[in-house]
Design an enzyme around this catalytic site. Structure first.
Site, PDB file in Angstrom:
ATOM      1  N   CYS A   7      36.451  31.300  36.776  1.00  0.00           N
ATOM      2  CA  CYS A   7      37.087  31.392  35.463  1.00  0.00           C
ATOM      3  C   CYS A   7      36.175  30.792  34.387  1.00  0.00           C
ATOM      4  O   CYS A   7      36.141  31.274  33.256  1.00  0.00           O
ATOM      5  CB  CYS A   7      38.425  30.671  35.466  1.00  0.00           C
ATOM      6  N   CYS A  45      38.469  38.428  39.742  1.00  0.00           N
ATOM      7  CA  CYS A  45      39.934  38.438  39.583  1.00  0.00           C
ATOM      8  C   CYS A  45      40.418  39.579  38.707  1.00  0.00           C
ATOM      9  O   CYS A  45      41.614  39.812  38.595  1.00  0.00           O
ATOM     10  CB  CYS A  45      40.411  37.106  38.996  1.00  0.00           C
TER      11      CYS A  45
END
Ligand code: FES
Lengths: 121, 121
Positions: free
Chosen positions: B102, B33
């Site tokens: 994440c 990301c």
């Protein structure tokens, strides 16, 4: 890595929060990262009088939507529909290539909120 | 979409911030990301006495790193090295599939901070 404007809007997001009496609510999800964004607008005589946003997204998503809300507040709903993610990125003095999709999330949330307003009126 | 524990750590992140006298600092970037995370540790007699983190990442990154800091605080640096993103996700009562990367960012930040500590000592 990030411009001063991005850091400013990340640290002090404008128009962050919920709106209980919204005339239009847009909720969009980002296929690329799985993040969600919610945008609320209050409309009077075709003008966006107030706008709020909420997101679980990253710093770039926060900065993009914060900037987007500032760019559409006080404008007509037709102007809001024309807001592009490119204009948001320019207003932020740029975003890293990897994070352009976060500005797309902001554009889509604005459009979804306006669409919801049209659907209801 | 998100568990109560994720929302709790997102809204009230533990150990968020900088550390001026850190013994080890890890900074990692997420290939998926493009987000970044910074982790600071204070070590005494092989024990992590204090830990702080900072990120430009999303809500899941904030929740993951907040949980990770709680899981390594007061533990030995060897225990910290064994912290897996899987353990963090379990402690958070799960994350959506799209957001597992994440939690990987949090694990890598811890490992990078410990590595930096070893390099310096
Ligand atoms: S999407 Fe980048 S850290 Fe979560």
């Amino acid at each position: 890595l990030y411009s001063e404007k991005v850091m400013d809007h990340f640290r002090n997001p404008r128009n962050l929060g919920k709106m209980d009496d919204a005339d239009g609510i847009g909720e969009v999800g980002n296929a690329k990262c799985g993040d969600i964004m919610k945008m609320y607008i209050k409309v009077k005589d075709g003008i966006i009088e107030d706008v709020k946003f909420n997101t679980f997204g990253c710093g770039s998503a926060i900065a993009s939507s914060s900037m987007a809300t500032e760019m559409i507040k006080g404008k007509s709903i037709d102007d809001a529909l024309e807001l592009s993610n490119k204009a948001v990125v320019e207003a932020l003095d740029g975003l890293p290539t990897h994070k352009i999709h976060c500005s797309v999330l902001a554009e889509e949330a604005v459009k979804a909120a306006v669409k919801d307003y049209y659907d209801k009126n």
